[in-house]
Scaffold this active site. Structure first.
Site, PDB file in Angstrom:
ATOM      1  N   ASP A   1     -64.739 -58.973   4.469  1.00 52.77           N
ATOM      2  CA  ASP A   1     -64.046 -58.671   3.213  1.00 52.77           C
ATOM      3  C   ASP A   1     -62.791 -57.827   3.350  1.00 52.77           C
ATOM      4  OD1 ASP A   1     -65.093 -56.084   3.681  1.00 52.77           O
ATOM      5  OD2 ASP A   1     -66.838 -56.465   2.393  1.00 52.77           O
TER       6      ASP A   1
ATOM      7  N   HIS B   1     -67.539 -60.971  12.429  1.00 54.63           N
ATOM      8  CA  HIS B   1     -67.769 -62.292  11.827  1.00 54.63           C
ATOM      9  C   HIS B   1     -66.506 -62.841  11.155  1.00 54.63           C
ATOM     10  CE1 HIS B   1     -72.420 -61.565  11.611  1.00 54.63           C
ATOM     11  NE2 HIS B   1     -72.020 -61.994  12.790  1.00 54.63           N
TER      12      HIS B   1
ATOM     13  N   THR C   1     -76.833 -52.659   7.276  1.00 58.73           N
ATOM     14  CA  THR C   1     -77.132 -53.982   7.840  1.00 58.73           C
ATOM     15  C   THR C   1     -78.629 -54.139   8.034  1.00 58.73           C
ATOM     16  OG1 THR C   1     -76.829 -55.493   9.717  1.00 58.73           O
ATOM     17  CG2 THR C   1     -76.633 -53.140  10.207  1.00 58.73           C
TER      18      THR C   1
END
Ligand code: OAD
Length: 257
Positions: A102, A117, A191
């Site tokens: 993001d 990622h 996470t």
């Protein structure tokens, strides 16, 4: 545990979707997570990478519009991101390895961020590895012309976001492991630590010849907590816990250093 961070030589952080929920971006596996609410969406997510490889035109037609990407682009950093950015400014945190796509760590001012990622604001070539800002391309117009975004090497571009079954880009993986090998403290925040190889990073930190201290902050215990990888587990919202840690580190530094 603030003294652990204050006394660290090379602290790094691994972050996950939980640090961005307070910015209005849902996580995946928390109680209101995207996969928790819609397991079918998780199944579909496993097909995207294969679709790109088989039929990049269809991939682009289906991914050009994405309400989740729109929400991500509108989102603003929250106190979790600002606290980590402040720890970097203080010279304590040397790097953030984030599973989030993001861009909010960068928006909050963090300089050394590894997008494990990928990042929604970029496109990447799987052949030569080049990355481009997404907004360099007028994607709807390119599709209208019957084309797709192409790399300088002429290979079809895909989003920089790493999909299920897609390997972590080599440059990103190598840099991440280098950071983990150097660290003496690892903050693991927000996470579930179940997606590999990201979930391996705290394990590498803990099992190297000079083990790092692992400080985990999460709403709920994770395999890292249960398996004793985390030396410290602070249960709570990262947007509340991380700013408190920064204040405690400041107090410790003012008193002892
Ligand atoms: P998950 O959704 O698996 O885990 C987020 C964790 O954060 C959960 O344990 C939540 O309980 C916790 N959490 C949520 N909000 C929190 C808050 N405000 N404070 C503290 N904890 C909070 O997300 P990730 O571990 O990031 O992959 O997921 C890993 C990868 O799985 C993602 O990067 C994504 C997904 O498939 C890709 O996009 C390739």
């Amino acid at each position: 545990m603030a003294e652990v961070l204050a006394n660290s030589v090379y602290a790094v952080a691994l972050t996950g979707a939980g640090v961005s929920t307070e910015s209005g971006i849902p996580d995946f596996r928390g109680p209101s997570g995207i996969w928790t609410r819609d397991p079918e969406a998780e199944r579909r997510a496993y097909e995207v990478y294969d679709k790109f490889l088989r039929n990049p035109v269809e991939y682009w037609m289906e991914s050009v519009k994405s309400p989740i990407r729109d929400a991500i682009e509108r989102a603003e950093p929250n106190p979790s991101h600002y606290a980590l950015a402040e720890l970097e400014k203080m010279g304590i945190l040397k790097c953030i390895i984030t599973q989030n796509v993001d861009n909010l760590h960068q928006k909050s001012g963090s300089q050394n961020v590894i997008d494990f990622h990928g990042n929604v604001s970029k496109l990447r070539c799987l052949k030569c590895g080049r990355r481009y800002p997404r907004d360099m391309f007028d994607i709807p117009k390119i599709l209208e012309e019957g084309k797709i975004p192409l790399c300088e090497c002429k290979y079809p571009l895909k989003s920089d976001v790493v999909y299920f079954n897609e390997p972590i880009p080599q440059d990103v993986y190598t840099r991440s492991v280098e950071e983990v090998v150097k660290c003496d403290v690892m903050i693991v925040a927000g996470t579930s630590a179940v997606v590999y190889p990201a979930a391996q990073l705290p394990r590498i930190a803990k099992n190297k010849p000079l083990p790092a201290s692992v400080v985990e902050i999460n709403a709920e215990p994770t395999p890292l907590t249960v398996e004793g990888i985390s030396d410290y587990f602070i249960q709570g919202k990262t947007g509340e816990v991380l700013p408190r840690i920064v204040e405690e580190v400041k107090k410790f530094l003012a008193k002892y250093k």
